[in-house]
Enzyme design. Structure first.
Site, PDB file in Angstrom:
ATOM      1  N   GLU A  39      42.814   9.409  20.132  1.00 17.42           N
ATOM      2  CA  GLU A  39      43.202   9.004  18.787  1.00 17.42           C
ATOM      3  C   GLU A  39      42.453   9.904  17.809  1.00 17.42           C
ATOM      4  O   GLU A  39      41.218   9.981  17.860  1.00 17.42           O
ATOM      5  CB  GLU A  39      42.834   7.532  18.558  1.00 17.42           C
ATOM      6  CG  GLU A  39      43.326   6.994  17.231  1.00 17.42           C
ATOM      7  CD  GLU A  39      42.999   5.520  17.043  1.00 17.42           C
ATOM      8  OE1 GLU A  39      43.275   4.997  15.952  1.00 17.42           O
ATOM      9  OE2 GLU A  39      42.459   4.909  17.987  1.00 17.42           O
ATOM     10  N   LYS A  69      32.703   5.220  18.371  1.00 18.70           N
ATOM     11  CA  LYS A  69      33.202   5.983  17.218  1.00 18.70           C
ATOM     12  C   LYS A  69      32.732   5.369  15.909  1.00 18.70           C
ATOM     13  O   LYS A  69      32.415   6.076  14.948  1.00 18.70           O
ATOM     14  CB  LYS A  69      34.729   6.036  17.252  1.00 18.70           C
ATOM     15  CG  LYS A  69      35.302   7.021  18.250  1.00 18.70           C
ATOM     16  CD  LYS A  69      36.804   7.097  18.096  1.00 18.70           C
ATOM     17  CE  LYS A  69      37.405   8.096  19.069  1.00 18.70           C
ATOM     18  NZ  LYS A  69      38.877   8.173  18.935  1.00 18.70           N
ATOM     19  N   ARG A  90      34.055   4.417  32.125  1.00 21.83           N
ATOM     20  CA  ARG A  90      33.721   5.296  31.005  1.00 21.83           C
ATOM     21  C   ARG A  90      32.280   5.762  31.137  1.00 21.83           C
ATOM     22  O   ARG A  90      31.467   5.161  31.853  1.00 21.83           O
ATOM     23  CB  ARG A  90      33.932   4.583  29.667  1.00 21.83           C
ATOM     24  CG  ARG A  90      32.935   3.476  29.389  1.00 21.83           C
ATOM     25  CD  ARG A  90      33.266   2.752  28.096  1.00 21.83           C
ATOM     26  NE  ARG A  90      33.307   3.679  26.979  1.00 21.83           N
ATOM     27  CZ  ARG A  90      33.748   3.355  25.761  1.00 21.83           C
ATOM     28  NH1 ARG A  90      34.215   2.146  25.538  1.00 21.83           N
ATOM     29  NH2 ARG A  90      33.737   4.225  24.782  1.00 21.83           N
TER      30      ARG A  90
END
Length: 749
Positions: free
Chosen positions: A31, A268, A258
């Site tokens: 994204e 983020k 992850r």
């Protein structure tokens, strides 16, 4: 192809073998709402690496469905990161926004099928109707609207006739589903915002769960590889594709763990906060884990890819030690970069018996680096040395210049201190010294023995440089917020001095500053008039990290570390051991390095291994627990022996005890010398693996934490660790973690 056959590649090979797919197509779908970080590097390496290994291709697709947070600068940063890491995407960069018309058409199909409806509940009521993990949800009254009414409302939503949040489009699935993600999830929401690519055409935008799977299908993706937090989303992924009855072949989603690194944040939101509130100097601040930051600090693509390969691809989340990343860049640069001399805190030395000036020949590389290159180093009466390389009252084990101890100037001569000059406050301002003309490096006939060599620069020809010393951005292993920031994460030295060839000849952009670390010419701020160098990573075993030298080290070992202050090249025998450890015994490279370089540890390891063939478990125990004991003792002074350690490892391997219990037993062994089996029996430390005992404890903890259960089932899979930790705590650490993990995962489904 990668030497490691991870579970994802096993899936791909099976799908090819069974004819499920003819060609492999993956995608990297970030994204564009922030700069990519090292976690993205892992995803890039996996997706592009798998496509490469199986002669397929990987698409780069921007998942740009939220116009309020996205920007072209993030798109460019993502493209740049992929290219810098050495990968190429197939064709042009793709965008989910390219598919908005197709996605909308599919949404209309779902409405016509009675599988989607426009809901007009407010957000709070919608949340209330969702139910809990123990109670089914309640379907909205608006779910009974006719297809015609839903289509009309959806069209008007698209045309911008309603306010943000006034309506949403939801899938009609199952309000009692155990996976709360499946309780009529949102497909579209209203956003009155300008889209950086689509402009103002749309007032509604697809949710991730709707746009992602269909974008994969449009592109012919075969393996949609996501991180574990999207595990529960997989049911929606399959539902959308299956309900629409799309023509095969279709993509399938697979999840991997992850990347988490200690002393680091990769959220983020938290990274954006650091940047926007100026706690760091932009997205490319060298203290950040962003690829731009690592790149500006001086990390190489090879080091990052090697790090990703070393940590592997797992199914369960875990935290990697940042030291492993530092090891990879150190290992990469060790055989690449020239060695030069830089003085960070200059102390003037006047050599009173030297007359004139001289140019000394010096190689850029040590003997064990198969590269050529040399420079001339000016030498004259006045030089500068590092202030910490002189001590008037030296501690024990100090091998540099003192009033009574000569020292060698690297590539030059041996000097002896004759006088110490100080200012009125007692600070040392200058050393008056003598040099021995017969002691020149490479042709020393002086007969003088010294224990160390130090860096220096010529006072007349040295170049002033700015050096930025970067440390970890956070001061604790598991940082939570701004309070955990390390106030000393950046130190700027404006008047460091470096030998002239570095600036004048520019033999490279990365260097090893002798005994200081690896440095990189800052790609933004460096100019010939004002050279700027960023510290990439420190040298292993520098004197500053060896102030508490283990008493068990021999003098020769100390000398090896002190002379250059860098990782000493391995001897042939050490290298042979390292190769055996990493290739035959499959040890982690850092553990192998520790064992191979320490004769006592490698011997002890071999002795334990002869009693119990469990190389990895033994290596980890010896390199950590045993090594700590040997810092203060010789092997014969230990309270335990190799046989005891072998017994401890056997109990670990057969599940009798957990890793946590093993450390407790080891500590007792080290103190008392008691047999590990007797310690376990006497203290009742046997690991609990009986599911009949563990299950009631899990049920009780789940019942007491309904909010966390709901969050987990809503997609926050990181909470699995919370539940496992609570069970282990309730059992005093005795429950078998593997059994607990499996049972908790089953019960939370």
């Amino acid at each position: 192809m990668s030497e490691h056959k991870d579970f994802l590649r096993t899936i791909v090979e099976k799908d090819l073998k069974t004819g499920k797919y003819k060609n492999i197509i993956t995608r990297f779908p970030p994204e564009p709402n922030g700069f990519p970080h090292i976690g993205h590097a892992k995803s890039i390496a996996i997706n592009f690496g798998i496509a490469r290994d199986y002669n397929g291709h990987c698409n780069l697709r921007m998942d740009d469905t939220n116009p309020t947070t996205e920007d072209t600068k993030y798109v460019e940063a993502l493209k740049d990161a992929v290219e810098w890491l050495g990968f190429e995407w197939k064709g042009d960069v793709r965008y989910t926004s390219d598919y908005f018309d197709k996605l909308y058409a599919w949404a209309i199909e779902l409405v016509k099928m009675g599988k989607a409806y426009v809901d007009s509940l407010d957000e709070e009521t919608m949340r209330e109707y969702r139910g809990t993990v123990t109670e089914a949800g309640k379907r909205s009254k608006y779910a009974h609207r006719s297809a015609e009414e839903n289509l009309d409302l959806l069209e008007r939503m698209k045309n911008g006739e309603f306010k943000d949040g006034e309506h949403v489009l939801r899938a009609k699935i199952d309000m009692s589903a155990a996976n709360m993600k499946m309780r009529d999830p949102l497909l579209y929401r209203i956003r009155h915002a300008h889209h950086y690519r689509a402009g103002d055409k749309w007032a509604i935008y697809p949710m991730y769960d709707f746009g992602h799977c269909l974008s994969d299908y449009i592109e012919g993706v075969t393996h949609s590889i996501c991180t574990l937090e999207f595990e529960n989303n997989r049911d929606i992924y399959d539902w959308v594709i299956d309900t629409l009855g799309l023509e095969p072949p279709r993509p399938y989603q697979h999840e991997f763990a992850r990347l988490g690194i200690n002393y680091t944040v990769m959220s983020k939101r938290k990274l954006l906060e650091l940047v926007e509130k100026n706690y760091v100097n932009g997205w490319d601040d060298p203290r950040l884990p962003t690829i731009a930051g690592l790149r500006r600090r001086g990390y190489t693509p090879e080091s990052i890819l090697n790090f990703c390969d070393t940590i592997g691809i797992a199914k369960a989340n875990s935290t990697v030690d940042v030291a492993q990343l530092e090891f990879c860049i150190r290992d990469d640069l060790n055989t690449k970069v020239p060695r030069v001399m830089c003085v960070l805190d200059p102390l003037k030395v006047t050599i009173e018996n030297f007359v004139g000036s001289e140019e000394l020949d010096a190689s850029y590389y040590p003997d064990d680096v198969p590269k050529e290159g040399s420079r001339k180093i000016p030498f004259s009466k006045e030089i500068y040395i590092e202030r910490e390389d002189f001590s008037q009252n030296p501690p024990k084990g100090y091998f540099r210049l003192t009033p009574d101890q000569p020292v060698r100037l690297k590539h030059a001569y041996i000097i002896t201190c004759k006088e110490v000059k100080k200012d009125e406050r007692g600070n040392i301002t200058e050393i008056i010294a003598e040099y021995n003309p017969e002691s020149k490096s490479g042709s020393d006939t002086s007969g003088i023995k010294v224990k160390s060599a130090i860096q220096w620069v010529d006072a007349t020809s040295a170049k002033k440089v700015e050096v930025r010393l970067y440390d970890r951005l956070y001061s604790c292993e598991n940082p939570d917020g701004l309070d955990d920031l390390n106030p000393d994460s950046l130190k700027i030295i404006k008047d460091a001095l470096i030998e002239p060839a570095v600036v004048a000849e520019k033999p490279d952009v990365r260097f090893q500053f002798e005994r200081e670390g690896y440095f990189y010419a800052d790609p933004i701020d460096y100019t010939d008039a004002n050279p700027v160098f960023n510290k990439i990573v420190g040298l292993k075993d520098s004197y500053a990290k060896k102030k508490e030298t283990p008493r068990s080290e021999s003098k020769s070992q100390v000398k090896k570390v002190q002379i250059d202050g860098e990782t000493e090249p391995m001897s042939e025998s050490e290298q042979a051991l390292f190769n055996k450890y990493t290739t035959t015994l499959k040890l982690n490279s850092m553990v192998a390095d520790i064992l191979a370089r320490d004769e006592k540890l490698s011997s002890f390891y071999a002795e334990v291994l002869s009693a119990n063939n469990s190389p990895v478990t033994i290596a980890n125990l010896v390199a950590n627990e045993v090594a700590r004991e040997l810092k203060e003792k010789e092997v014969h002074e230990l309270q335990f022996n190799a046989s005891d350690v072998a017994k401890l490892v056997q109990m670990l391997d057969d599940g009798t005890i957990s890793n946590k219990i093993a450390k407790e037993v080891f500590e007792e062994m080290a103190k008392s010398g008691e047999d590990p089996k007797r310690i376990v029996e006497a203290k009742g430390l046997v690991q609990i693996s009986d599911t009949a005992v563990i299950e009631p404890i899990i049920d009780d903890i789940i019942a007491k934490n309904p909010d966390n259960v709901e969050k987990f089932r809503a997609g926050n899979t990181n909470l699995l660790g919370f539940f496992v930790g609570q069970v282990l705590k309730a059992t005093g650490g005795k429950a078998n973690p593997k059994v607990v993990n499996e049972l908790v995962a089953q019960k939370l489904k």
